[in-house]
Design an enzyme around this catalytic site. Structure first.
Site, PDB file in Angstrom:
ATOM      1  N   LYS A   1       1.981  10.635   5.208  1.00  0.00           N
ATOM      2  CA  LYS A   1       2.230   9.454   6.051  1.00  0.00           C
ATOM      3  C   LYS A   1       2.640   8.262   5.187  1.00  0.00           C
ATOM      4  O   LYS A   1       3.594   7.543   5.493  1.00  0.00           O
ATOM      5  CB  LYS A   1       0.957   9.110   6.824  1.00  0.00           C
ATOM      6  CG  LYS A   1       1.013   7.779   7.569  1.00  0.00           C
ATOM      7  CD  LYS A   1      -0.365   7.196   7.854  1.00  0.00           C
ATOM      8  CE  LYS A   1      -1.118   6.881   6.594  1.00  0.00           C
ATOM      9  NZ  LYS A   1      -2.358   6.136   6.792  1.00  0.00           N
TER      10      LYS A   1
ATOM     11  N   LYS B   1       0.848  -1.206   0.000  1.00  0.00           N
ATOM     12  CA  LYS B   1       0.000   0.000   0.000  1.00  0.00           C
ATOM     13  C   LYS B   1       0.883   1.256   0.000  1.00  0.00           C
ATOM     14  O   LYS B   1       0.664   2.207  -0.753  1.00  0.00           O
ATOM     15  CB  LYS B   1      -0.930  -0.006   1.224  1.00  0.00           C
ATOM     16  CG  LYS B   1      -1.674   1.281   1.464  1.00  0.00           C
ATOM     17  CD  LYS B   1      -2.603   1.634   0.317  1.00  0.00           C
ATOM     18  CE  LYS B   1      -3.045   3.090   0.422  1.00  0.00           C
ATOM     19  NZ  LYS B   1      -3.873   3.520  -0.692  1.00  0.00           N
TER      20      LYS B   1
HETATM   21  P1  NAD Z   1     -10.551   9.717   8.032  1.00  0.00           P
HETATM   22  O1  NAD Z   1      -9.709  10.639   8.824  1.00  0.00           O
HETATM   23  O2  NAD Z   1     -11.662  10.272   7.208  1.00  0.00           O
HETATM   24  O3  NAD Z   1     -11.175   8.589   9.002  1.00  0.00           O
HETATM   25  C1  NAD Z   1     -10.511   8.052  10.113  1.00  0.00           C
HETATM   26  C2  NAD Z   1     -11.562   7.773  11.186  1.00  0.00           C
HETATM   27  O4  NAD Z   1     -10.919   7.176  12.313  1.00  0.00           O
HETATM   28  C3  NAD Z   1     -12.249   9.056  11.700  1.00  0.00           C
HETATM   29  O5  NAD Z   1     -13.657   8.921  11.621  1.00  0.00           O
HETATM   30  C4  NAD Z   1     -11.779   9.155  13.147  1.00  0.00           C
HETATM   31  O6  NAD Z   1     -12.733   9.737  14.014  1.00  0.00           O
HETATM   32  C5  NAD Z   1     -11.526   7.704  13.485  1.00  0.00           C
HETATM   33  N1  NAD Z   1     -10.643   7.552  14.640  1.00  0.00           N
HETATM   34  C6  NAD Z   1      -9.491   8.210  14.901  1.00  0.00           C
HETATM   35  N2  NAD Z   1      -8.976   7.800  16.082  1.00  0.00           N
HETATM   36  C7  NAD Z   1      -9.832   6.854  16.562  1.00  0.00           C
HETATM   37  C8  NAD Z   1      -9.850   6.055  17.738  1.00  0.00           C
HETATM   38  N3  NAD Z   1      -8.863   6.130  18.662  1.00  0.00           N
HETATM   39  N4  NAD Z   1     -10.888   5.211  17.921  1.00  0.00           N
HETATM   40  C9  NAD Z   1     -11.876   5.119  17.006  1.00  0.00           C
HETATM   41  N5  NAD Z   1     -11.921   5.851  15.870  1.00  0.00           N
HETATM   42  C10 NAD Z   1     -10.892   6.705  15.660  1.00  0.00           C
HETATM   43  O7  NAD Z   1      -9.544   8.875   7.123  1.00  0.00           O
HETATM   44  P2  NAD Z   1      -9.837   8.086   5.757  1.00  0.00           P
HETATM   45  O8  NAD Z   1      -9.537   8.998   4.629  1.00  0.00           O
HETATM   46  O9  NAD Z   1     -11.126   7.379   5.855  1.00  0.00           O
HETATM   47  O10 NAD Z   1      -8.623   7.022   5.825  1.00  0.00           O
HETATM   48  C11 NAD Z   1      -8.635   5.938   6.733  1.00  0.00           C
HETATM   49  C12 NAD Z   1      -7.442   5.056   6.410  1.00  0.00           C
HETATM   50  O11 NAD Z   1      -7.536   4.603   5.058  1.00  0.00           O
HETATM   51  C13 NAD Z   1      -6.093   5.747   6.527  1.00  0.00           C
HETATM   52  O12 NAD Z   1      -5.137   4.842   7.005  1.00  0.00           O
HETATM   53  C14 NAD Z   1      -5.796   6.166   5.082  1.00  0.00           C
HETATM   54  O13 NAD Z   1      -4.424   6.344   4.859  1.00  0.00           O
HETATM   55  C15 NAD Z   1      -6.394   5.013   4.314  1.00  0.00           C
HETATM   56  N6  NAD Z   1      -6.865   5.292   2.950  1.00  0.00           N
HETATM   57  C16 NAD Z   1      -7.577   6.423   2.657  1.00  0.00           C
HETATM   58  C17 NAD Z   1      -8.031   6.642   1.354  1.00  0.00           C
HETATM   59  C18 NAD Z   1      -8.831   7.859   0.965  1.00  0.00           C
HETATM   60  O14 NAD Z   1      -9.017   8.092  -0.248  1.00  0.00           O
HETATM   61  N7  NAD Z   1      -9.328   8.660   1.886  1.00  0.00           N
HETATM   62  C19 NAD Z   1      -7.773   5.690   0.366  1.00  0.00           C
HETATM   63  C20 NAD Z   1      -7.064   4.525   0.705  1.00  0.00           C
HETATM   64  C21 NAD Z   1      -6.615   4.334   2.003  1.00  0.00           C
END
Ligand code: NAD
Length: 296
Positions: free
Chosen positions: A248, A179
């Protein structure tokens, strides 16, 4: 795992931009879904989805679910959720449960976590995704799965509710490594595409002509096809993937290279570009806003 013919209960932790869409698809396929997030708004959003239940505590997820998916910001949060300061998820999981870390996490941390979960009778696999919010909505994410092949086979039908291509990459942590490497390539492609757009426009070529030429030519990549017009030329900068998360991922890839003694010529440039952008625009800005850093 008592799957039988019925569908087992699934826990989903991290109902953010990606998690909400992925969890919605799981619930739509008839899996009893129990979701948890630290943010009140996220719990409200999942509570409104048919077939989904917003859990109040991590312990409820551990008690009620046989498979738990994590879609959290990074490895530090994954560790905190699993082991907490005192009372993490693992303490409440049943023996034989499976945890699937679909977050973009650090491979070496994932490899440390595997044996710790195993000691508690819980299997861990890593299955991060690529494709962004758009492909999370239509269930066509690319999923790279690392870990025990028998465990991956057990949860494959669940993974197929979110993705079309599931590529098994090998040992635990290998999905997380791939990833980060994918996003390294993606970041390089985006930066090159932004630079071509900027230079071409400065020369006086219309942005849509620049993008049309790139997409008909050998410079075509995911960013020229799916980001330049949609999020940069349009000025929306709303891809749904934040600048901080991209930084990150580049960091994970360059750290991985360093730890292996592998040379990367672009690594430092990419890292510095997104780190400078994060310092200037904030980590919450969209990752496509890297284009703004090229403004005169
Ligand atoms: P985001 O910030 O929108 O969502 C993360 C969620 O985690 C939030 O709702 C937050 O409140 C929650 N969270 C944080 N700390 C927490 C805790 N201690 N307990 C419970 N919940 C908690 O992020 P995202 O864009 O949805 O990305 C999530 C993951 O997926 C990341 O690792 C990111 O790198 C990866 N990712 C994102 C995308 C994208 O297009 N956004 C694509 C592929 C992978």
């Amino acid at each position: 795992m008592s799957s039988g013919k019925g569908k087992y209960a699934v826990g989903f932790i991290g109902i953010g931009k990606m998690g909400l869409q992925m969890a919605t698809r799981i619930a739509a396929q008839g899996y009893p879904l129990h979701a948890y997030d630290a943010a009140e708004g996220a719990l409200k959003a999942i509570g409104a989805v048919s077939g989904a239940h917003a859990a109040k505590r991590l312990a409820d997820i551990g008690r009620d679910c046989e498979v738990v998916i994590l879609m959290l910001p990074d490895s530090a949060v994954v560790k905190k959720v699993l082991f907490g300061d005192k009372d993490g998820l693992v303490a409440h999981l049943k023996k034989g449960a499976v945890v699937i870390d679909m977050s973009s996490s650090i491979p070496s941390v994932t490899r440390e976590l595997g044996p710790r979960l195993k000691a508690a009778g819980v299997d861990l696999i890593d299955a991060p995704v690529s494709g962004g919010v758009k492909r999370a909505v239509d269930g066509s994410l690319a999923i790279m799965a690392g870990g025990d092949v028998a465990v991956i086979a057990r949860v494959k039908p669940l993974l197929l509710t979110m993705g079309k291509a599931i590529i098994e990459t090998g040992m635990l942590g290998s999905g997380h490594a791939m990833k980060a490497l994918n996003n390294y390539v993606s970041a390089a492609g985006l930066l090159a595409a932004c630079e071509a757009l900027k230079v071409g426009a400065d020369f006086g070529i219309a942005p849509e002509k620049i993008v049309a030429v790139l997409n008909a030519s050998t410079g075509k990549n995911n960013s020229t096809e799916n980001k330049l017009m949609q999020f940069i030329v349009s000025g929306s900068f709303k891809s749904g993937f934040s600048l901080g998360l991209m930084k990150k991922d580049i960091n994970i890839a360059t750290d991985l290279a360093k730890s292996l003694g592998s040379q990367t010529l672009l690594g430092e440039v990419l890292l510095k570009s997104w780190a400078d952008a994060e310092a200037k625009l904030s980590g919450a800005a969209d990752h496509t806003e890297i284009y703004r850093m090229l403004k005169n």
